[in-house]
Design a protein around this motif. Sequence first.
Motif, PDB file in Angstrom:
ATOM      1  N   GLY A  92      68.871 106.125   6.949  1.00 40.39           N
ATOM      2  CA  GLY A  92      68.878 104.989   7.888  1.00 40.39           C
ATOM      3  C   GLY A  92      68.256 103.951   7.380  1.00 40.39           C
ATOM      4  O   GLY A  92      68.095 102.801   8.161  1.00 40.39           O
ATOM      5  N   SER A  93      67.636 103.800   6.263  1.00 38.05           N
ATOM      6  CA  SER A  93      66.911 102.815   5.712  1.00 38.05           C
ATOM      7  C   SER A  93      67.561 101.680   5.095  1.00 38.05           C
ATOM      8  O   SER A  93      67.095 100.448   5.056  1.00 38.05           O
ATOM      9  CB  SER A  93      65.811 103.478   4.642  1.00 38.05           C
ATOM     10  N   GLY A  94      68.667 101.920   4.913  1.00 40.37           N
ATOM     11  CA  GLY A  94      69.596 100.884   4.305  1.00 40.37           C
ATOM     12  C   GLY A  94      70.159 100.961   2.860  1.00 40.37           C
ATOM     13  O   GLY A  94      70.740  99.994   2.527  1.00 40.37           O
ATOM     14  N   LYS A  95      69.875 102.037   2.260  1.00 37.68           N
ATOM     15  CA  LYS A  95      69.999 102.367   1.069  1.00 37.68           C
ATOM     16  C   LYS A  95      71.523 102.184   0.505  1.00 37.68           C
ATOM     17  O   LYS A  95      72.014 101.217  -0.210  1.00 37.68           O
ATOM     18  CB  LYS A  95      69.761 103.634   0.438  1.00 37.68           C
ATOM     19  N   SER A  96      72.300 102.727   1.172  1.00 42.57           N
ATOM     20  CA  SER A  96      73.821 102.767   1.165  1.00 42.57           C
ATOM     21  C   SER A  96      74.574 101.303   1.268  1.00 42.57           C
ATOM     22  O   SER A  96      75.352 100.758   0.854  1.00 42.57           O
ATOM     23  CB  SER A  96      74.550 103.691   2.053  1.00 42.57           C
ATOM     24  N   THR A  97      74.049 100.712   2.558  1.00 42.12           N
ATOM     25  CA  THR A  97      74.439  99.440   2.816  1.00 42.12           C
ATOM     26  C   THR A  97      74.043  98.516   2.034  1.00 42.12           C
ATOM     27  O   THR A  97      74.968  97.711   1.673  1.00 42.12           O
ATOM     28  CB  THR A  97      73.656  98.904   4.423  1.00 42.12           C
ATOM     29  N   ILE A  98      72.931  98.608   1.202  1.00 40.39           N
ATOM     30  CA  ILE A  98      72.463  97.462   0.461  1.00 40.39           C
ATOM     31  C   ILE A  98      73.702  97.633  -0.947  1.00 40.39           C
ATOM     32  O   ILE A  98      73.898  96.566  -1.461  1.00 40.39           O
ATOM     33  CB  ILE A  98      71.132  97.583  -0.041  1.00 40.39           C
ATOM     34  N   LEU A  99      73.754  98.859  -1.335  1.00 44.12           N
ATOM     35  CA  LEU A  99      74.672  98.967  -2.551  1.00 44.12           C
ATOM     36  C   LEU A  99      75.950  98.708  -2.309  1.00 44.12           C
ATOM     37  O   LEU A  99      76.477  98.020  -3.183  1.00 44.12           O
ATOM     38  CB  LEU A  99      74.643 100.571  -2.457  1.00 44.12           C
ATOM     39  N   ASN A 100      76.474  98.960  -1.071  1.00 44.37           N
ATOM     40  CA  ASN A 100      78.044  98.419  -0.575  1.00 44.37           C
ATOM     41  C   ASN A 100      78.086  96.924  -0.479  1.00 44.37           C
ATOM     42  O   ASN A 100      79.145  96.278  -0.745  1.00 44.37           O
ATOM     43  CB  ASN A 100      78.402  99.200   0.643  1.00 44.37           C
ATOM     44  N   ALA A 101      76.939  96.265   0.056  1.00 44.00           N
ATOM     45  CA  ALA A 101      76.860  95.001   0.371  1.00 44.00           C
ATOM     46  C   ALA A 101      76.775  94.386  -1.056  1.00 44.00           C
ATOM     47  O   ALA A 101      77.853  93.135  -1.244  1.00 44.00           O
ATOM     48  CB  ALA A 101      75.886  94.316   1.086  1.00 44.00           C
ATOM     49  N   ILE A 102      76.257  94.781  -2.064  1.00 40.12           N
ATOM     50  CA  ILE A 102      76.132  94.056  -3.493  1.00 40.12           C
ATOM     51  C   ILE A 102      77.630  94.183  -4.263  1.00 40.12           C
ATOM     52  O   ILE A 102      77.972  92.993  -4.843  1.00 40.12           O
ATOM     53  CB  ILE A 102      75.008  94.791  -4.543  1.00 40.12           C
ATOM     54  N   TYR A 103      78.128  95.366  -4.135  1.00 43.44           N
ATOM     55  CA  TYR A 103      79.257  95.665  -4.649  1.00 43.44           C
ATOM     56  C   TYR A 103      80.562  94.473  -3.832  1.00 43.44           C
ATOM     57  O   TYR A 103      81.092  93.845  -4.821  1.00 43.44           O
ATOM     58  CB  TYR A 103      79.972  97.153  -4.693  1.00 43.44           C
ATOM     59  N   THR A 104      80.553  94.379  -2.720  1.00 46.98           N
ATOM     60  CA  THR A 104      81.311  93.572  -2.100  1.00 46.98           C
ATOM     61  C   THR A 104      81.340  92.387  -2.294  1.00 46.98           C
ATOM     62  O   THR A 104      82.252  91.349  -2.659  1.00 46.98           O
ATOM     63  CB  THR A 104      80.915  93.875  -0.607  1.00 46.98           C
ATOM     64  N   CYS A 105      79.861  91.703  -2.548  1.00 46.31           N
ATOM     65  CA  CYS A 105      79.566  90.310  -2.895  1.00 46.31           C
ATOM     66  C   CYS A 105      80.123  90.074  -4.174  1.00 46.31           C
ATOM     67  O   CYS A 105      80.574  88.891  -4.429  1.00 46.31           O
ATOM     68  CB  CYS A 105      78.176  90.248  -2.602  1.00 46.31           C
ATOM     69  N   LEU A 106      79.981  90.993  -5.334  1.00 46.43           N
ATOM     70  CA  LEU A 106      80.562  90.752  -6.406  1.00 46.43           C
ATOM     71  C   LEU A 106      81.988  90.598  -6.569  1.00 46.43           C
ATOM     72  O   LEU A 106      82.577  89.961  -7.239  1.00 46.43           O
ATOM     73  CB  LEU A 106      80.057  91.900  -7.381  1.00 46.43           C
ATOM     74  N   ASN A 107      82.532  91.502  -5.704  1.00 44.92           N
ATOM     75  CA  ASN A 107      84.046  91.408  -5.918  1.00 44.92           C
ATOM     76  C   ASN A 107      84.861  90.882  -4.677  1.00 44.92           C
ATOM     77  O   ASN A 107      86.003  90.221  -5.153  1.00 44.92           O
ATOM     78  CB  ASN A 107      84.662  92.945  -5.710  1.00 44.92           C
ATOM     79  N   ARG A 108      84.191  90.817  -3.434  1.00 44.05           N
ATOM     80  CA  ARG A 108      85.299  90.304  -2.527  1.00 44.05           C
ATOM     81  C   ARG A 108      84.177  89.615  -1.385  1.00 44.05           C
ATOM     82  O   ARG A 108      83.956  89.957  -0.114  1.00 44.05           O
ATOM     83  CB  ARG A 108      85.988  91.118  -1.575  1.00 44.05           C
ATOM     84  N   PRO A 109      83.379  88.518  -1.855  1.00 43.26           N
ATOM     85  CA  PRO A 109      82.241  87.906  -0.953  1.00 43.26           C
ATOM     86  C   PRO A 109      82.916  87.337   0.322  1.00 43.26           C
ATOM     87  O   PRO A 109      82.029  87.400   1.362  1.00 43.26           O
ATOM     88  CB  PRO A 109      82.010  86.670  -2.049  1.00 43.26           C
ATOM     89  N   GLU A 110      84.177  87.126   0.424  1.00 44.95           N
ATOM     90  CA  GLU A 110      84.775  86.693   1.521  1.00 44.95           C
ATOM     91  C   GLU A 110      84.685  87.751   2.594  1.00 44.95           C
ATOM     92  O   GLU A 110      84.932  87.552   3.977  1.00 44.95           O
ATOM     93  CB  GLU A 110      86.035  86.196   1.465  1.00 44.95           C
ATOM     94  N   GLU A 111      84.610  88.869   2.140  1.00 43.47           N
ATOM     95  CA  GLU A 111      84.684  90.095   3.259  1.00 43.47           C
ATOM     96  C   GLU A 111      83.161  90.432   3.952  1.00 43.47           C
ATOM     97  O   GLU A 111      83.065  91.336   4.780  1.00 43.47           O
ATOM     98  CB  GLU A 111      85.187  91.558   2.756  1.00 43.47           C
ATOM     99  N   ILE A 112      82.111  89.774   3.312  1.00 38.78           N
ATOM    100  CA  ILE A 112      80.770  90.172   3.741  1.00 38.78           C
ATOM    101  C   ILE A 112      80.480  89.813   5.228  1.00 38.78           C
ATOM    102  O   ILE A 112      79.998  90.669   5.699  1.00 38.78           O
ATOM    103  CB  ILE A 112      79.817  89.318   2.835  1.00 38.78           C
ATOM    104  N   LYS A 113      81.121  88.721   5.517  1.00 41.29           N
ATOM    105  CA  LYS A 113      80.753  88.284   6.964  1.00 41.29           C
ATOM    106  C   LYS A 113      81.310  89.490   7.994  1.00 41.29           C
ATOM    107  O   LYS A 113      80.761  89.840   9.040  1.00 41.29           O
ATOM    108  CB  LYS A 113      81.215  86.993   7.525  1.00 41.29           C
TER     109      LYS A 113
END
Length: 244
Positions: free
Chosen positions: A36-57
């Motif tokens: 619950g500390s955010g490890k997976s969320t951070i990893l997924n957010a980085i990947y999404t920002c690289l590939n589909r930044p419009e989906e972050i929000k």
Amino acid sequence: MNNIIHKVEIKKLWNIYNVQWENIAPDVNIIVGINGSGKSTILNAIYTCLNRPEEIKANFFLDYIAVHIDNYVIDSRSGKPADMPIPLSAKLNREDTSFDPIIMRLKNLIATEPVSAYKELTEFSKIINSLFHNTKKRLDEHDLSDIRFLDVNNQEVSLQRLSLGEKQMLTFLYKVFLTRKKPYALFLDEPEYSLHIEWQEKLIDIIRQINPNCQLFITTHSPNIFSNGWQDKLQFIEDFTTEI
């Protein structure tokens, strides 16, 4: 080897944390922390920002994310700069054990680059066979554009008969192979599930053997993942997150 990703900034993750991650290694980064500390969320957010930044929000509870690559910054407000080469990145999902897309890409590779692809696949098959040696299975090297296993009697072993861990390891490694040794950022979220301890210990070394130019980002709860000499690559999530 240069970093693919140099720095990551996240503002107001879950409206709880700010992330300022600057000591990113060019080869292997192993993110550890409590549930619950955010490890997976951070990893997924980085990947999404690289590939589909419009989906972050739409998909992440954060105010802003910026990923620094070479002289470029990709962020959730402006998206990819128009003149920026598309970053090479991939997620290796443990839930995805579908071989059809992989086989399709292998067949296309053999068709377009028969000599180099066959040579690369021959070397790659040796890695796979060494992993499956103890269970008496080996790849059928007569047709490396497919994924066919044979037993000790040269009878075909259906991919459906493989264990979940075997399927998971195969999809991981074939996807790494298909990066063709290019500089890739590869993301693995808790890859230890379904993998025997021996395979957990070998995973990073094997991935780096297949593509020595990749930059790995791994979250894990298993010390076996980093026990084979990768302890100095641990990144403790509390070291780069601060409460707002």
